[in-house]
Design a protein around this motif. Sequence first.
Motif, PDB file in Angstrom:
ATOM      1  N   VAL A 105      71.250 -15.381 166.940  1.00 55.74           N
ATOM      2  CA  VAL A 105      70.953 -16.610 167.660  1.00 55.74           C
ATOM      3  C   VAL A 105      72.260 -17.157 168.242  1.00 55.74           C
ATOM      4  CG1 VAL A 105      69.843 -18.866 167.587  1.00 55.74           C
ATOM      5  CG2 VAL A 105      69.119 -17.073 165.981  1.00 55.74           C
ATOM      6  N   ASP A 106      72.255 -17.412 169.552  1.00 53.06           N
ATOM      7  CA  ASP A 106      73.413 -17.971 170.255  1.00 53.06           C
ATOM      8  C   ASP A 106      73.055 -19.339 170.799  1.00 53.06           C
ATOM      9  OD1 ASP A 106      74.852 -15.685 169.852  1.00 53.06           O
ATOM     10  OD2 ASP A 106      74.652 -14.917 171.879  1.00 53.06           O
ATOM     11  N   VAL A 107      73.952 -20.299 170.606  1.00 53.72           N
ATOM     12  CA  VAL A 107      73.792 -21.611 171.249  1.00 53.72           C
ATOM     13  C   VAL A 107      75.050 -21.912 172.046  1.00 53.72           C
ATOM     14  CG1 VAL A 107      72.192 -22.490 169.517  1.00 53.72           C
ATOM     15  CG2 VAL A 107      74.652 -22.895 169.234  1.00 53.72           C
ATOM     16  N   PHE A 108      74.889 -22.738 173.073  1.00 53.39           N
ATOM     17  CA  PHE A 108      75.978 -23.026 174.002  1.00 53.39           C
ATOM     18  C   PHE A 108      76.130 -24.537 174.160  1.00 53.39           C
ATOM     19  CE2 PHE A 108      74.287 -18.872 174.839  1.00 53.39           C
ATOM     20  CZ  PHE A 108      75.396 -18.094 175.065  1.00 53.39           C
ATOM     21  N   TRP A 109      77.377 -24.982 174.326  1.00 48.28           N
ATOM     22  CA  TRP A 109      77.657 -26.418 174.382  1.00 48.28           C
ATOM     23  C   TRP A 109      78.906 -26.673 175.215  1.00 48.28           C
ATOM     24  CZ3 TRP A 109      82.389 -26.850 171.981  1.00 48.28           C
ATOM     25  CH2 TRP A 109      82.712 -25.834 171.045  1.00 48.28           C
ATOM     26  N   ARG A 110      79.011 -27.955 175.708  1.00 52.56           N
ATOM     27  CA  ARG A 110      80.083 -28.320 176.634  1.00 52.56           C
ATOM     28  C   ARG A 110      81.055 -29.359 176.081  1.00 52.56           C
ATOM     29  NH1 ARG A 110      75.653 -29.595 181.150  1.00 52.56           N
ATOM     30  NH2 ARG A 110      74.800 -30.472 179.236  1.00 52.56           N
ATOM     31  N   ASN A 111      80.676 -30.050 175.007  1.00 55.65           N
ATOM     32  CA  ASN A 111      81.509 -31.128 174.483  1.00 55.65           C
ATOM     33  C   ASN A 111      81.205 -31.309 172.997  1.00 55.65           C
ATOM     34  OD1 ASN A 111      79.137 -32.950 174.282  1.00 55.65           O
ATOM     35  ND2 ASN A 111      79.217 -32.860 176.526  1.00 55.65           N
ATOM     36  N   PRO A 112      82.003 -32.079 172.279  1.00 55.06           N
ATOM     37  CA  PRO A 112      81.796 -32.222 170.834  1.00 55.06           C
ATOM     38  C   PRO A 112      80.416 -32.744 170.452  1.00 55.06           C
ATOM     39  CG  PRO A 112      83.982 -32.988 171.425  1.00 55.06           C
ATOM     40  CD  PRO A 112      83.280 -32.713 172.715  1.00 55.06           C
ATOM     41  N   ALA A 113      79.895 -33.686 171.194  1.00 57.37           N
ATOM     42  CA  ALA A 113      78.579 -34.229 170.853  1.00 57.37           C
ATOM     43  C   ALA A 113      77.502 -33.168 171.005  1.00 57.37           C
ATOM     44  CB  ALA A 113      78.266 -35.436 171.740  1.00 57.37           C
ATOM     45  N   GLU A 114      77.590 -32.405 172.086  1.00 64.35           N
ATOM     46  CA  GLU A 114      76.602 -31.343 172.290  1.00 64.35           C
ATOM     47  C   GLU A 114      76.783 -30.234 171.265  1.00 64.35           C
ATOM     48  OE1 GLU A 114      74.767 -30.437 176.386  1.00 64.35           O
ATOM     49  OE2 GLU A 114      76.351 -28.934 176.129  1.00 64.35           O
ATOM     50  N   ARG A 115      78.016 -29.996 170.864  1.00 59.89           N
ATOM     51  CA  ARG A 115      78.257 -28.985 169.828  1.00 59.89           C
ATOM     52  C   ARG A 115      77.561 -29.384 168.528  1.00 59.89           C
ATOM     53  NH1 ARG A 115      84.071 -26.404 167.938  1.00 59.89           N
ATOM     54  NH2 ARG A 115      83.162 -24.846 166.527  1.00 59.89           N
ATOM     55  N   THR A 116      77.718 -30.618 168.121  1.00 61.95           N
ATOM     56  CA  THR A 116      77.069 -31.090 166.898  1.00 61.95           C
ATOM     57  C   THR A 116      75.558 -30.923 166.990  1.00 61.95           C
ATOM     58  OG1 THR A 116      78.838 -32.694 166.497  1.00 61.95           O
ATOM     59  CG2 THR A 116      76.715 -33.099 165.418  1.00 61.95           C
ATOM     60  N   GLN A 117      75.000 -31.271 168.129  1.00 64.65           N
ATOM     61  CA  GLN A 117      73.559 -31.173 168.324  1.00 64.65           C
ATOM     62  C   GLN A 117      73.084 -29.714 168.284  1.00 64.65           C
ATOM     63  OE1 GLN A 117      72.172 -31.933 172.350  1.00 64.65           O
ATOM     64  NE2 GLN A 117      70.351 -32.994 171.574  1.00 64.65           N
ATOM     65  N   MET A 118      73.785 -28.852 169.003  1.00 63.86           N
ATOM     66  CA  MET A 118      73.342 -27.460 169.093  1.00 63.86           C
ATOM     67  C   MET A 118      73.562 -26.701 167.786  1.00 63.86           C
ATOM     68  SD  MET A 118      71.938 -27.434 171.935  1.00 63.86           S
ATOM     69  CE  MET A 118      71.383 -25.747 171.682  1.00 63.86           C
ATOM     70  N   GLU A 119      74.650 -26.990 167.083  1.00 65.12           N
ATOM     71  CA  GLU A 119      74.876 -26.295 165.816  1.00 65.12           C
ATOM     72  C   GLU A 119      73.912 -26.780 164.744  1.00 65.12           C
ATOM     73  OE1 GLU A 119      79.058 -26.485 164.922  1.00 65.12           O
ATOM     74  OE2 GLU A 119      79.535 -24.909 166.391  1.00 65.12           O
ATOM     75  N   ALA A 120      73.480 -28.033 164.816  1.00 68.15           N
ATOM     76  CA  ALA A 120      72.439 -28.510 163.893  1.00 68.15           C
ATOM     77  C   ALA A 120      71.125 -27.789 164.170  1.00 68.15           C
ATOM     78  CB  ALA A 120      72.260 -30.022 164.038  1.00 68.15           C
ATOM     79  N   TRP A 121      70.809 -27.588 165.445  1.00 68.68           N
ATOM     80  CA  TRP A 121      69.600 -26.833 165.805  1.00 68.68           C
ATOM     81  C   TRP A 121      69.711 -25.380 165.335  1.00 68.68           C
ATOM     82  CZ3 TRP A 121      68.566 -22.586 168.944  1.00 68.68           C
ATOM     83  CH2 TRP A 121      67.218 -22.363 169.262  1.00 68.68           C
ATOM     84  N   LEU A 122      70.883 -24.804 165.495  1.00 68.73           N
ATOM     85  CA  LEU A 122      71.126 -23.431 165.046  1.00 68.73           C
ATOM     86  C   LEU A 122      70.958 -23.327 163.533  1.00 68.73           C
ATOM     87  CD1 LEU A 122      72.125 -20.512 165.489  1.00 68.73           C
ATOM     88  CD2 LEU A 122      74.464 -21.408 165.410  1.00 68.73           C
ATOM     89  N   ASP A 123      71.505 -24.281 162.794  1.00 69.60           N
ATOM     90  CA  ASP A 123      71.356 -24.277 161.339  1.00 69.60           C
ATOM     91  C   ASP A 123      69.881 -24.357 160.949  1.00 69.60           C
ATOM     92  OD1 ASP A 123      74.083 -24.142 161.055  1.00 69.60           O
ATOM     93  OD2 ASP A 123      74.349 -26.285 160.691  1.00 69.60           O
ATOM     94  N   GLY A 124      69.113 -25.153 161.681  1.00 71.98           N
ATOM     95  CA  GLY A 124      67.681 -25.247 161.408  1.00 71.98           C
ATOM     96  C   GLY A 124      66.976 -23.927 161.649  1.00 71.98           C
ATOM     97  N   PHE A 125      67.388 -23.227 162.694  1.00 69.59           N
ATOM     98  CA  PHE A 125      66.805 -21.917 162.984  1.00 69.59           C
ATOM     99  C   PHE A 125      67.081 -20.950 161.831  1.00 69.59           C
ATOM    100  CE2 PHE A 125      65.380 -19.389 166.794  1.00 69.59           C
ATOM    101  CZ  PHE A 125      65.194 -18.187 166.129  1.00 69.59           C
ATOM    102  N   MET A 126      68.342 -20.905 161.380  1.00 66.32           N
ATOM    103  CA  MET A 126      68.703 -19.954 160.330  1.00 66.32           C
ATOM    104  C   MET A 126      68.035 -20.311 158.998  1.00 66.32           C
ATOM    105  SD  MET A 126      70.251 -17.861 162.163  1.00 66.32           S
ATOM    106  CE  MET A 126      70.665 -16.665 160.880  1.00 66.32           C
ATOM    107  N   GLN A 127      67.826 -21.591 158.738  1.00 63.91           N
ATOM    108  CA  GLN A 127      67.090 -21.986 157.535  1.00 63.91           C
ATOM    109  C   GLN A 127      65.644 -21.529 157.613  1.00 63.91           C
ATOM    110  OE1 GLN A 127      69.541 -22.755 154.969  1.00 63.91           O
ATOM    111  NE2 GLN A 127      67.597 -23.733 154.409  1.00 63.91           N
ATOM    112  N   LEU A 128      65.056 -21.614 158.805  1.00 68.32           N
ATOM    113  CA  LEU A 128      63.665 -21.179 158.991  1.00 68.32           C
ATOM    114  C   LEU A 128      63.494 -19.695 158.698  1.00 68.32           C
ATOM    115  CD1 LEU A 128      60.753 -21.738 160.041  1.00 68.32           C
ATOM    116  CD2 LEU A 128      61.627 -21.235 162.351  1.00 68.32           C
TER     117      LEU A 128
END
Length: 498
Positions: free
Chosen positions: A418-441
């Motif tokens: 799973v790859d996520v992409f982001w442009r700034n710190p706020a988006e990084r936090t959001q996308m990595e939280a979504w990624l963590d949710g994916f891996m937990q699933l």
Amino acid sequence: MAHRKSPARIAKDARVAHFRSLAAPQAAALQAAAAPGPALAWDAIASLEARLVGRIVLPSSPDYNEARQESNPAFQAYPEIIVYCACENDVLECLAVARAYKVWVAVRCGGHSTAGYSVNSGMVVDLSDMKGVVLDPARERVHVLPGTDFDHFNGAMNHTGWHVPTGACGSVCVGGFVQGGGYGYTSRAFGIQSDLVESFRVALANGTIVTASAQDHPDLFWALRGGTGGNFGVVLQVTYRMHRLDQVWAWAISWDQAHAAQVLTLMQKSFMKTGAPDALGYMMNLGYQQGVPVYMVQGMFCGTREAGLQAIAPLLAIPSAQLLVDKTGTYPEMNIWLEDHPYTLPDNLPDGIAETKASGYINTPLSPADWQRIIDYFKTSPNPWSLAYLEPYGGAINRYPVADSAFIHRHVDADLVVDVFWRNPAERTQMEAWLDGFMQLVKPFLNGHVYQNYPDARLPDFANAYWGPAYPQLQQVKARYDPTNFFHFQQSIRLPQG
């Protein structure tokens, strides 16, 4: 014949003179302040530059910011010195200086480490100028230098009728890829790339060069095939066994969302460990095209179009299936074609965007409902650049004896990435939280191991994830070939205790 200095030598002499001009003022200033000098003084840098065929880049160099950058801008390190090596002796000169001045060394080929481990704050030994491919058809071997990227490797093999599996990304280089195993479209047919290695030529931390093979330094040979780069030495050359492969059939299929879970269930049941012929290699992709989720598989068949169509007939029989790619050519030609056809994923990715990756091996059967939950979660991605994909194993990968190399990931269905992409710190936090949710699933379906070519700095137990029961043996090899832990980074192999 008149003796004339080459333009390259003239430019080098100018760099050496510049570095030496800075040495005296630096020494005087340090003496006046009674202060210790930096790790590398200007006279040492000038002397190293003079001995190199390659070149040095420093923080004061005009191309420093470009030179220090990895392929992923998520990693922003500032090396004290970057050395572009042009030959084996350049590598030995770098290691000698690093030993003498106790400088931390990172080895870089293509700069694609997904955790940023090919750059550091000390010395980066860059091998990207050490490119070369020499075929020996009589012996069915090919000799490749570590900085050779796959565009060059595949290009040199094109129309020769010979083949070694490579990855899909043309800018990835041999040196790092092969030491992490190395997966590609033809791996089910011929094996993980490291399975085809006959020998490595390696510069060790003590300045000696050895050849590691099944006969010479067999423990190092075992470790380099899966133990990852930057642990035991600097790989200077790889010799592979080649396979005959004149042409492949490239293919891609898409389905509507309503049939995606059915497709994934069928793939796991009949197109991974069992069912599909070894000649069939592919990647199953969940991505976004023009902001809309797509469900698509693309791959190659090492054989005729007719045999390939027969192999994927069950996939084409699923309602809504569309055959989007149907093309025959050489492996290098089709590898490039599949980069852009039927479309590019991720779609419309902005320049300079950063990436975070996570992966794990699936070895538990998923029901259609399980797959549907994954599909439904993927549709919640906060931005339209996320990717989830399967790299199927089976075939030659799974038949290779687990104990014969440090690449232990054999008896699995597929690698889920799973790859996520982001442009700034706020988006990084959001996308990595979504990624963590994916891996937990998906965690209940994973075996706890991770493909070491997709390193993840956030793993709590990286040693078990990458190497499992092979780790103690890797530590013994580390102790023998790098007893001072000269080569190290956040997730490098630790020396054994006691």
